[in-house]
Design an enzyme around this catalytic site. Sequence first.
Site, PDB file in Angstrom:
ATOM      1  N   THR B  39       0.798  -1.219   0.000  1.00  0.00           N
ATOM      2  CA  THR B  39       0.000   0.000   0.000  1.00  0.00           C
ATOM      3  C   THR B  39       0.825   1.260   0.000  1.00  0.00           C
ATOM      4  O   THR B  39       2.015   1.235   0.251  1.00  0.00           O
ATOM      5  CB  THR B  39      -0.780  -0.043   1.334  1.00  0.00           C
ATOM      6  N   ASP B  55      -4.113   4.747  -1.244  1.00  0.00           N
ATOM      7  CA  ASP B  55      -4.411   4.210  -2.573  1.00  0.00           C
ATOM      8  C   ASP B  55      -5.510   3.156  -2.395  1.00  0.00           C
ATOM      9  O   ASP B  55      -6.026   2.991  -1.285  1.00  0.00           O
ATOM     10  CB  ASP B  55      -3.156   3.603  -3.215  1.00  0.00           C
ATOM     11  N   ARG B  57      -5.441  -0.268  -3.927  1.00  0.00           N
ATOM     12  CA  ARG B  57      -5.123  -1.586  -4.502  1.00  0.00           C
ATOM     13  C   ARG B  57      -4.810  -2.587  -3.397  1.00  0.00           C
ATOM     14  O   ARG B  57      -3.985  -2.310  -2.524  1.00  0.00           O
ATOM     15  CB  ARG B  57      -3.924  -1.465  -5.434  1.00  0.00           C
ATOM     16  N   LYS B  71      -9.078   1.733   2.310  1.00  0.00           N
ATOM     17  CA  LYS B  71      -8.026   1.582   3.321  1.00  0.00           C
ATOM     18  C   LYS B  71      -8.113   2.617   4.430  1.00  0.00           C
ATOM     19  O   LYS B  71      -7.333   2.563   5.376  1.00  0.00           O
ATOM     20  CB  LYS B  71      -6.655   1.688   2.646  1.00  0.00           C
ATOM     21  N   GLY B  85      -0.483  -3.429   5.413  1.00  0.00           N
ATOM     22  CA  GLY B  85      -0.056  -4.712   5.953  1.00  0.00           C
ATOM     23  C   GLY B  85      -1.066  -5.777   5.574  1.00  0.00           C
ATOM     24  O   GLY B  85      -1.638  -5.738   4.495  1.00  0.00           O
ATOM     25  N   SER B 167       4.286  -0.158   1.319  1.00  0.00           N
ATOM     26  CA  SER B 167       5.375  -0.394   0.362  1.00  0.00           C
ATOM     27  C   SER B 167       5.666   0.858  -0.460  1.00  0.00           C
ATOM     28  O   SER B 167       6.775   1.048  -0.962  1.00  0.00           O
ATOM     29  CB  SER B 167       5.026  -1.567  -0.556  1.00  0.00           C
ATOM     30  N   ASP B 204       5.258   2.547  -7.212  1.00  0.00           N
ATOM     31  CA  ASP B 204       5.303   1.318  -6.426  1.00  0.00           C
ATOM     32  C   ASP B 204       4.339   0.314  -7.045  1.00  0.00           C
ATOM     33  O   ASP B 204       3.178   0.634  -7.290  1.00  0.00           O
ATOM     34  CB  ASP B 204       4.915   1.605  -4.969  1.00  0.00           C
ATOM     35  N   SER B 207       1.119  -0.633  -5.002  1.00  0.00           N
ATOM     36  CA  SER B 207       0.035   0.350  -4.855  1.00  0.00           C
ATOM     37  C   SER B 207      -0.506   0.687  -6.226  1.00  0.00           C
ATOM     38  O   SER B 207       0.208   0.608  -7.224  1.00  0.00           O
ATOM     39  CB  SER B 207       0.546   1.627  -4.209  1.00  0.00           C
TER      40      SER B 207
END
Lengths: 221, 273
Positions: B39, B55, B57, B71, B85, B167, B204, B207
């Site tokens: 994320t 984000d 995803r 999220k 996580g 991430s 990233d 994400s």
Amino acid sequence: MALRGDWMYENNGGTCVAIAGIDYCVVAADTRLSVGYNILTRDHSKICSLADKVVLASSGFQGDIRALHKNLAARHLLYQHQHNKQMSCPAMGQLLSNTLYYKRFFPYYAFNVLGGLDNEGKGCVFTYDAVGSYERVGYSTQGSGSSLIMPVLDNQLKSPSPLLLPARDAVTPLSETEAVDLVKDVFASATERDIYTGDKLEIVVINASGIKREYLELRKD
Amino acid sequence: MGRMTELPTKGGFSFDLCTRNDMLLKNGLQMPPFRKTGTTIVGLVFQDGVVLGADTRATEGPIVADKNCEKIHFMAPNIYCCGAGTAADTEAVTDMVSSQLQLHRYATGRESRVVTALTLLKSHLFSYQGHVSAALVLGGFDVTGPHLHTVYPHGSTDTLPFATMGSGSLAAMSVFESKYREGLTREEGIELVAEAICAGIFNDLGSGSNVDVCVITEGKTEYLRNYQLPNPRTYISSKGYTFVKGQTEVLSTKITSIQPKVEAVEGGDAMEE
């Protein structure tokens, strides 16, 4: 795996597709190069034009893929000098298989799809594993998005089983534009769900008039 | 000998199956992977309150499991929490603390404070010694003003003017470190958060998809779901797909008719007195 001192490979991701038609062949691959969760570049071609009528798309470890493409290009040049003609697709298919098996005990981490026109001008696709096992098919896909794309191609292109006798052509009856449309749609779908596929799609079409290149923007996330 | 008195069940994890799991792993069993959110989540403090961003995803290894998940979790009307996580862990821990805060509000008769949520989260995560894999960005506005905290899976916390987790945190933090300053206005804050999340989305691979934003100020919270949609599908076949009967091969057909129901006999119910 990367923590081991002796792990020689890296997976740079990406997906390749090839579809054989009656008098054409479509070879496509995305242009994203990644490592882990990072993008190294959005504009890296995985497709190599080996001969007039032969195009190779590979996904996997780019270090090995570069070396493999260079190797094959050199061998093709030698062939041209010795035989005074371009290599045909089936000939290149066999050469690639032998090259891969030569390194059976330290393989090229490359998942290949070879596309082109055979000696009769019909579309010709060969699919490989990492150590050179190959088969002529009507269509194929390799790489990180292959498990997302293959079932869709199976459904739409419905090639007859290679086990049927008498042997029937595996090429699709679709027209060139329809095949390119299918490739674009299928890559757009794979991009939605595979994190390693995206950025841009490079589509190469080989037919009697030569090699044509086209690009499609894909999602960049 | 009679039966031993049953011991009361203790809370927490039961580690009874650990030896059996080890044996299975040794025999070659593949454990199913957890779904992680891989994320980018961010938060920043601006002049009137806090802005949270995330984000959308959710990934299962290299595959996108959910293209538009949420999220930013509700904790209290004035407190929201972004989670990175393991998806189940972030969901469970925020739901649990949200319920505890609600009960606390009823007991105290006051608006919840961010430090209360923080203490409940960190003590829960610490007691599970990092096995509950939830990395959170907690933000809110209470009587003591705007607050922004990060909570790590092992239970440590930081109090910061701007924070990123997940991430994509490095990509987002690079944007914050360049452009953050104290006393941002609401518009500037939202724009900066959106820019940081976009940096995570595009740079990233864990994400992606859309930007969610949540703005919390004194007495007012705005949850801007899908504030930006920078990733539309680039190509859709105009031909479409038709599935005619016969495209899926039918190997065999067996028709079994349903048996007629047996009528129940009236009167004389054996259960009645």
